[in-house]
Design an enzyme around this catalytic site. Structure first.
Site: not given
Length: 382
Positions: A159, A244-245, A340-341
């Site tokens: 990333t 924490q990640e 649902l769309h």
């Protein structure tokens, strides 16, 4: 705005300021960034100017010295814009804390102020083409040669891989260490280091605006002064920071689920079939009721967990529970909401299509959900 137990009025004032900033500087441009496959560096600099990067760092490094609740607000608001902004959360709450916790005073003074301004974009390079969650078996090596480490190896799925200026690289300084994890160290590699190059910018299913890349180290000469902490302690440092990640990933998944649910409720009220809104059909109501219950329960668990984390408690087991359950729930909700769309859910102009693509990786990165279950089982004494 629902009040989280760890947030004060100051946090909410901060949230309003950040949301206003993002509505002007990010929301109108986000679709273009998705097409261009990149978040511009200019947004990083603007975020830094406004104090939205690394706010929990000490004031002497340019931060605001505030509690981690402000970082929670940043992660929530970035996710509301789009999951492709995940690289900023990685910078704020994953990479920079390594330097802050384990770096020397010289390293902190050298790098942290520029991390706060957005001048330096960071990345962390753990995963290799042949090694994912099994960090003790990484193959990248760093051999000491005088005042430099000679770094060799490849990393993938990184990333911020294309834009990063400072990369925290997990490597083996002692390939023969027993147990293996005692041979792992962390080196900070700067953008223009000889022998460092970037491979492909990877073409992903989702997170299109977030730059993910391969990194290549070929006899890369890294100054000895760029060793983070002590040799052989890299694995322990990573284990310390993964709590924490994984919490950051859980927060993003929860927000994504809340957004998908809210958008779908609005859609089913406006979409008609057989002469009435599809919100009036029992199947729609039951699906919405089920998802709303999952989302509400997830939020309560997450808020308590964040409060415990901010309080300094060891919540590794609960974080592993939250990471797998909230990402798994968000993936299910993405599928239900898309269904649902109807046909429109499959169209790129509807946000649910992007959310459906983006959420899939959440159960894979920061340790797969299968690894999370292994951790939970081990910590339960199994």
């Amino acid at each position: 705005m629902k009040q989280h137990p760890y947030l004060t009025e100051d946090h909410e004032i901060f949230r309003k300021s950040l949301r206003k900033f993002l509505e002007k500087e990010a929301v109108p441009h986000y679709e273009r960034w998705e097409e261009e496959r990149m978040i511009p560096r200019s947004l990083w600099r603007k975020m830094g100017e406004q104090g939205f990067l690394c706010p929990d760092l000490d004031e002497k490094y340019g931060g605001s010295g505030v509690d981690w609740g402000f970082s929670v607000v940043i992660n929530e608001e970035l996710e509301r814009v789009g999951s492709g902004l995940v690289g900023m959360g990685l910078h704020n709450d994953i990479v920079v804390p390594y330097i802050n916790s384990f770096g020397s005073e010289v390293q902190k003074q050298r790098w942290l102020p520029r991390c706060v301004t957005g001048e330096l974009i960071t990345a962390i390079a753990m995963t290799e083409p042949g090694t994912g969650s099994d960090l003790a078996n990484i193959k990248t090596t760093a051999k000491l040669d005088g005042e430099h480490y000679i770094l060799n190896g490849q990393k993938t799925f990184i990333t911020n891989g294309i834009q990063s200026d400072l990369i925290l690289v997990a490597c083996k300084t002692d390939p023969n260490a027993i147990p293996k994890h005692k041979g792992v160290s962390l080196l900070l590699v700067e953008r223009d280091t000889p022998g460092f190059s970037r491979g492909r910018k990877l073409n992903k299913v989702g997170l299109h605006s977030q730059d993910t890349a391969e990194l290549i180290f070929e006899d890369c000469r890294v100054p000895k002064a760029n060793l983070l902490g002590e040799e052989g302690k890299g694995f322990l440092y990573m284990m310390d920071k993964l709590q924490q990640e994984r919490l950051v990933v859980a927060i993003a998944a929860q927000i994504a689920a809340e957004i998908m649910l809210r958008g779908t409720i609005e859609y089913v009220k406006s979409r008609e079939a057989f002469g009435r809104p599809i919100s009036q059909f029992q199947n729609t109501q039951f699906k919405i009721a089920e998802m709303a219950t999952e989302v509400e329960m997830g939020r309560v668990f997450l808020d308590q967990l964040i409060a415990e984390h901010i309080g300094g408690q060891n919540v590794v087991t609960k974080v592993s529970m939250a990471k797998w359950r909230l990402t798994d729930t968000a993936k299910k909700i993405a599928g239900e909401c898309l269904q649902l769309h109807g046909g429109y859910g499959y169209m790129e102009e509807y946000e649910i299509a992007r959310r459906f693509r983006d959420i899939q990786v959440s159960s894979i990165y920061a340790g797969t959900n299968e690894i999370m279950k292994t951790i939970i089982a081990k910590n339960l004494g199994l």
